[in-house]
Design a protein around this motif. Structure first.
Motif, PDB file in Angstrom:
ATOM      1  N   ALA A 191       0.834  -1.208   0.000  1.00 43.03           N
ATOM      2  CA  ALA A 191       0.000   0.000   0.000  1.00 43.03           C
ATOM      3  C   ALA A 191       0.864   1.252   0.000  1.00 43.03           C
ATOM      4  O   ALA A 191       0.597   2.202  -0.746  1.00 43.03           O
ATOM      5  CB  ALA A 191      -0.924  -0.005   1.219  1.00 43.03           C
ATOM      6  N   GLU A 192       1.909   1.257   0.815  1.00 43.88           N
ATOM      7  CA  GLU A 192       2.810   2.418   0.849  1.00 43.88           C
ATOM      8  C   GLU A 192       3.585   2.536  -0.459  1.00 43.88           C
ATOM      9  O   GLU A 192       3.908   3.640  -0.904  1.00 43.88           O
ATOM     10  CB  GLU A 192       3.780   2.305   2.028  1.00 43.88           C
ATOM     11  N   GLY A 193       3.898   1.377  -1.078  1.00 50.07           N
ATOM     12  CA  GLY A 193       4.591   1.405  -2.359  1.00 50.07           C
ATOM     13  C   GLY A 193       3.758   2.072  -3.440  1.00 50.07           C
ATOM     14  O   GLY A 193       4.268   2.881  -4.223  1.00 50.07           O
ATOM     15  N   ARG A 194       2.451   1.768  -3.479  1.00 48.89           N
ATOM     16  CA  ARG A 194       1.567   2.419  -4.446  1.00 48.89           C
ATOM     17  C   ARG A 194       1.452   3.910  -4.152  1.00 48.89           C
ATOM     18  O   ARG A 194       1.410   4.735  -5.070  1.00 48.89           O
ATOM     19  CB  ARG A 194       0.179   1.761  -4.419  1.00 48.89           C
ATOM     20  N   GLN A 195       1.389   4.242  -2.860  1.00 56.99           N
ATOM     21  CA  GLN A 195       1.299   5.650  -2.475  1.00 56.99           C
ATOM     22  C   GLN A 195       2.558   6.400  -2.874  1.00 56.99           C
ATOM     23  O   GLN A 195       2.496   7.527  -3.387  1.00 56.99           O
ATOM     24  CB  GLN A 195       1.080   5.751  -0.964  1.00 56.99           C
ATOM     25  N   ALA A 196       3.721   5.774  -2.660  1.00 53.77           N
ATOM     26  CA  ALA A 196       4.998   6.398  -3.029  1.00 53.77           C
ATOM     27  C   ALA A 196       5.094   6.591  -4.533  1.00 53.77           C
ATOM     28  O   ALA A 196       5.597   7.614  -5.023  1.00 53.77           O
ATOM     29  CB  ALA A 196       6.165   5.549  -2.522  1.00 53.77           C
ATOM     30  N   ALA A 197       4.600   5.603  -5.296  1.00 53.84           N
ATOM     31  CA  ALA A 197       4.656   5.700  -6.756  1.00 53.84           C
ATOM     32  C   ALA A 197       3.703   6.777  -7.263  1.00 53.84           C
ATOM     33  O   ALA A 197       4.054   7.582  -8.145  1.00 53.84           O
ATOM     34  CB  ALA A 197       4.299   4.350  -7.372  1.00 53.84           C
ATOM     35  N   ALA A 198       2.490   6.835  -6.718  1.00 54.49           N
ATOM     36  CA  ALA A 198       1.514   7.840  -7.158  1.00 54.49           C
ATOM     37  C   ALA A 198       2.007   9.249  -6.870  1.00 54.49           C
ATOM     38  O   ALA A 198       1.714  10.191  -7.617  1.00 54.49           O
ATOM     39  CB  ALA A 198       0.173   7.599  -6.466  1.00 54.49           C
ATOM     40  N   ALA A 199       2.774   9.416  -5.789  1.00 56.00           N
ATOM     41  CA  ALA A 199       3.267  10.738  -5.410  1.00 56.00           C
ATOM     42  C   ALA A 199       4.269  11.300  -6.424  1.00 56.00           C
ATOM     43  O   ALA A 199       4.511  12.511  -6.447  1.00 56.00           O
ATOM     44  CB  ALA A 199       3.912  10.681  -4.029  1.00 56.00           C
ATOM     45  N   ILE A 200       4.843  10.442  -7.265  1.00 50.92           N
ATOM     46  CA  ILE A 200       5.764  10.917  -8.304  1.00 50.92           C
ATOM     47  C   ILE A 200       5.038  11.904  -9.219  1.00 50.92           C
ATOM     48  O   ILE A 200       5.579  12.955  -9.588  1.00 50.92           O
ATOM     49  CB  ILE A 200       6.324   9.733  -9.121  1.00 50.92           C
ATOM     50  N   ALA A 201       3.809  11.565  -9.603  1.00 52.66           N
ATOM     51  CA  ALA A 201       3.031  12.450 -10.480  1.00 52.66           C
ATOM     52  C   ALA A 201       2.666  13.742  -9.763  1.00 52.66           C
ATOM     53  O   ALA A 201       2.644  14.812 -10.381  1.00 52.66           O
ATOM     54  CB  ALA A 201       1.769  11.734 -10.961  1.00 52.66           C
ATOM     55  N   THR A 202       2.381  13.661  -8.450  1.00 53.41           N
ATOM     56  CA  THR A 202       2.071  14.876  -7.690  1.00 53.41           C
ATOM     57  C   THR A 202       3.258  15.822  -7.682  1.00 53.41           C
ATOM     58  O   THR A 202       3.133  17.026  -7.936  1.00 53.41           O
ATOM     59  CB  THR A 202       1.692  14.518  -6.241  1.00 53.41           C
ATOM     60  N   VAL A 203       4.438  15.272  -7.387  1.00 53.33           N
ATOM     61  CA  VAL A 203       5.653  16.087  -7.350  1.00 53.33           C
ATOM     62  C   VAL A 203       5.932  16.698  -8.723  1.00 53.33           C
ATOM     63  O   VAL A 203       6.269  17.883  -8.838  1.00 53.33           O
ATOM     64  CB  VAL A 203       6.860  15.240  -6.884  1.00 53.33           C
ATOM     65  N   THR A 204       5.781  15.903  -9.784  1.00 53.07           N
ATOM     66  CA  THR A 204       6.057  16.382 -11.140  1.00 53.07           C
ATOM     67  C   THR A 204       5.115  17.524 -11.531  1.00 53.07           C
ATOM     68  O   THR A 204       5.558  18.577 -12.003  1.00 53.07           O
ATOM     69  CB  THR A 204       5.928  15.227 -12.143  1.00 53.07           C
ATOM     70  N   SER A 205       3.818  17.338 -11.326  1.00 51.35           N
ATOM     71  CA  SER A 205       2.844  18.367 -11.707  1.00 51.35           C
ATOM     72  C   SER A 205       3.042  19.653 -10.910  1.00 51.35           C
ATOM     73  O   SER A 205       3.028  20.763 -11.464  1.00 51.35           O
ATOM     74  CB  SER A 205       1.421  17.846 -11.502  1.00 51.35           C
ATOM     75  N   LEU A 206       3.236  19.514  -9.592  1.00 45.15           N
ATOM     76  CA  LEU A 206       3.412  20.686  -8.739  1.00 45.15           C
ATOM     77  C   LEU A 206       4.697  21.423  -9.082  1.00 45.15           C
ATOM     78  O   LEU A 206       4.743  22.660  -9.107  1.00 45.15           O
ATOM     79  CB  LEU A 206       3.420  20.255  -7.277  1.00 45.15           C
ATOM     80  N   SER A 207       5.748  20.682  -9.389  1.00 46.72           N
ATOM     81  CA  SER A 207       7.036  21.302  -9.705  1.00 46.72           C
ATOM     82  C   SER A 207       6.984  22.074 -11.020  1.00 46.72           C
ATOM     83  O   SER A 207       7.563  23.170 -11.123  1.00 46.72           O
ATOM     84  CB  SER A 207       8.122  20.223  -9.776  1.00 46.72           C
ATOM     85  N   ILE A 208       6.306  21.532 -12.020  1.00 51.81           N
ATOM     86  CA  ILE A 208       6.169  22.247 -13.289  1.00 51.81           C
ATOM     87  C   ILE A 208       5.384  23.547 -13.083  1.00 51.81           C
ATOM     88  O   ILE A 208       5.726  24.595 -13.646  1.00 51.81           O
ATOM     89  CB  ILE A 208       5.487  21.356 -14.347  1.00 51.81           C
ATOM     90  N   ALA A 209       4.336  23.488 -12.241  1.00 51.55           N
ATOM     91  CA  ALA A 209       3.566  24.700 -11.948  1.00 51.55           C
ATOM     92  C   ALA A 209       4.435  25.747 -11.256  1.00 51.55           C
ATOM     93  O   ALA A 209       4.404  26.943 -11.601  1.00 51.55           O
ATOM     94  CB  ALA A 209       2.364  24.357 -11.075  1.00 51.55           C
ATOM     95  N   PHE A 210       5.241  25.328 -10.285  1.00 52.07           N
ATOM     96  CA  PHE A 210       6.144  26.250  -9.607  1.00 52.07           C
ATOM     97  C   PHE A 210       7.177  26.816 -10.577  1.00 52.07           C
ATOM     98  O   PHE A 210       7.484  28.015 -10.551  1.00 52.07           O
ATOM     99  CB  PHE A 210       6.854  25.548  -8.442  1.00 52.07           C
ATOM    100  N   GLY A 211       7.709  25.964 -11.421  1.00 48.93           N
ATOM    101  CA  GLY A 211       8.724  26.415 -12.379  1.00 48.93           C
ATOM    102  C   GLY A 211       8.188  27.479 -13.317  1.00 48.93           C
ATOM    103  O   GLY A 211       8.877  28.469 -13.608  1.00 48.93           O
ATOM    104  N   THR A 212       6.949  27.289 -13.774  1.00 47.05           N
ATOM    105  CA  THR A 212       6.349  28.270 -14.677  1.00 47.05           C
ATOM    106  C   THR A 212       6.199  29.629 -13.997  1.00 47.05           C
ATOM    107  O   THR A 212       6.480  30.674 -14.589  1.00 47.05           O
ATOM    108  CB  THR A 212       4.978  27.772 -15.156  1.00 47.05           C
ATOM    109  N   ALA A 213       5.758  29.616 -12.731  1.00 46.91           N
ATOM    110  CA  ALA A 213       5.590  30.879 -12.005  1.00 46.91           C
ATOM    111  C   ALA A 213       6.934  31.560 -11.744  1.00 46.91           C
ATOM    112  O   ALA A 213       7.064  32.783 -11.919  1.00 46.91           O
ATOM    113  CB  ALA A 213       4.866  30.621 -10.685  1.00 46.91           C
ATOM    114  N   VAL A 214       7.933  30.795 -11.332  1.00 43.92           N
ATOM    115  CA  VAL A 214       9.256  31.380 -11.063  1.00 43.92           C
ATOM    116  C   VAL A 214       9.862  31.945 -12.347  1.00 43.92           C
ATOM    117  O   VAL A 214      10.478  33.021 -12.339  1.00 43.92           O
ATOM    118  CB  VAL A 214      10.191  30.324 -10.429  1.00 43.92           C
TER     119      VAL A 214
END
Length: 468
Positions: A399-422
């Protein structure tokens, strides 16, 4: 971060794309691809859509609605999987994407279009997170690196195909057909899901939703998305600062909460996972440069819009091509080196591009711009698939493995949004000089992305300590 030599040597692209795993690979990669394409597809179509249905005052909200919805959905992936299983979760993701695309296609006014983009983003975010989470059960462990490389390559392909397809449909005044085409693609993918995706386990009870974490990250995404369109450098910087404070509040809450978006291991003392996520974030932060490269190419080099747009996709091209090769790297030492080398190559590519910029640049100089940007993108490709596997392998709990894997997409999407603003803040800081603005963006991003080498080394040290 380590790699199992025997597993890597036994794996091959032929096996991943062979009869046994091809269907699963198509669904996993296809879900990520449709989400990535639609980040920029609507941006190319919007001028034509505004001329048809009006709503110019809501222009800037197009990307905000989509990105915010994507980030929210990626944070709910592990809970949707626990409740509905692999097949049910994928059908929900494609169903939301198709419904949102159809709403966009028939929109009579801009508010309806924005609502459709929000629903589309929810589906796309769910699909992006599922791609990384379902790989646990859809593919054997020896194919995880190549599966991650294939899926993350879809971000690069999407960043290239989105503007190109949008521009093509807009050229013929058929912006509604573009969204209809996306709906058809989503429906076709949904149709093959029950036949090729393993059903997975469904939990008997409902998993609590981390409401506070969701609210904090949503607020941070809204703040950073708005920062990119606020007038004036000071206002934009303030928007980014507020977003960073909200992210800090999110981390503080997650550390002491029993309901988390990220797995518990992320906040454990001595864990490598937090450093893995930071490195992924710093790598994908650099993707935001693509949004501004066409502007630099047109203003400084006089390139026509089509050519400038293709140049803007050079970073994604380097990312996609390189990681298909880097996924073949075998041995823990080679993988660790690639994870440190990736951010450095990304930073050096941006530094070189910044040094090559000139006002009224001659043609021979512009020919060198594309290779410099491809080199920058190759830095992402060197490290991203191995970092993804490191996140997925960070815990033995399924269960934690699936959660850790799904969080990759969260980090990627949030980081691209931050990068665009910066990038928007740095662009404004250059004032009236486009050359100065472009250098601020490229040199600033080179500095930020280089920090990824430090976080990657920290991840390597912590992972080494965990295996001893």
């Amino acid at each position: 971060m380590t790699s199992t030599d025997d597993a890597v040597e036994a794996a091959s692209w032929r096996e991943l794309l062979g009869p046994r795993h091809l269907g699963s690979a198509v669904v996993l990669a296809g879900g990520v691809l449709v989400g990535a394409i639609n980040i920029y597809l609507a941006s190319s179509l919007l001028p034509t859509a505004v001329a048809d249905i009006g709503g110019a005052g809501f222009y800037a909200w197009n990307m905000t609605f989509y990105l915010v919805a994507m980030v929210i959905a990626t944070m709910l992936v592990s809970r949707v999987l626990a409740r509905w299983g692999n097949v049910g979760a994928y059908l929900m993701g494609f169903g939301g994407f198709v419904a949102g695309s159809l709403a966009c296609a028939v929109s009579p006014a801009m508010p309806v279009l924005l609502a459709g983009r929000g629903v589309q983003g929810l589906g796309a975010g769910l699909l992006s997170g599922l791609g990384f989470a379902v790989i646990h059960s859809a593919l054997p462990r020896r194919l995880w690196t190549r599966g991650n490389a294939l899926m993350s390559a879809m971000y690069g392909v999407g960043n290239f195909a989105g503007p190109a397809l949008g521009g093509l449909f807009a050229q013929f005044g058929s912006w509604r057909l573009a969204f209809l085409a996306m709906a058809v693609i989503g429906a076709v993918c949904a149709g093959i899901v029950p036949r090729v995706v393993p059903r997975g386990e469904r939990g008997g009870g409902r998993t609590p939703v981390p409401v506070v974490s969701l609210v904090l990250v949503t607020a941070a995404t809204v703040a950073v998305s708005l920062a990119g369109v606020l007038p004036g450098t000071a206002a934009m910087a303030a928007g980014v600062a507020v977003a960073l404070l909200l992210v800090g509040g999110f981390v503080a809450h997650e550390r002491r909460s029993g309901r988390r978006v990220f797995p518990r291991t992320t906040y454990t003392a001595g864990s490598a996972l937090k450093w893995v996520y930071l490195t992924i974030g710093l790598l994908t932060f650099g993707v935001a440069v693509e949004t501004f490269v066409p502007l630099f190419a047109q203003r400084l080099g006089g390139l026509p819009p089509v050519t400038a747009g293709l140049l803007g996709a050079a970073v994604s091209l380097g990312w996609s091509l390189t990681q298909l090769g880097s996924a073949s790297a075998a041995g823990g030492r080679a993988v660790r080196r690639l994870c440190v080398l990736g951010p450095l190559v990304l930073a050096l590519g941006f530094l070189a591009q910044g040094l090559l910029l000139r006002d009224a640049a001659p043609g021979w100089l512009m020919l060198v711009w594309a290779p410099a940007l491809v080199v920058a993108g190759s830095g992402i490709g060197l490290a991203y698939p191995h970092l993804s596997v490191a996140a997925m392998s960070s815990t033995s709990d399924p269960a934690e493995g699936r959660q850790a894997a799904a969080a990759i997409a969260t980090v990627t999407s949030l980081s691209i949004a931050f990068g665009t603003a910066v990038a928007g803040v740095l662009l404004n800081a250059g004032g009236a000089s486009m050359l100065t603005s472009a250098r601020y963006v490229l040199f600033g991003f080179a500095l930020v992305c280089a920090v990824g080498a430090v976080t990657a080394r920290a991840a390597n040290r912590r992972a080494g300590a965990e295996t001893r």
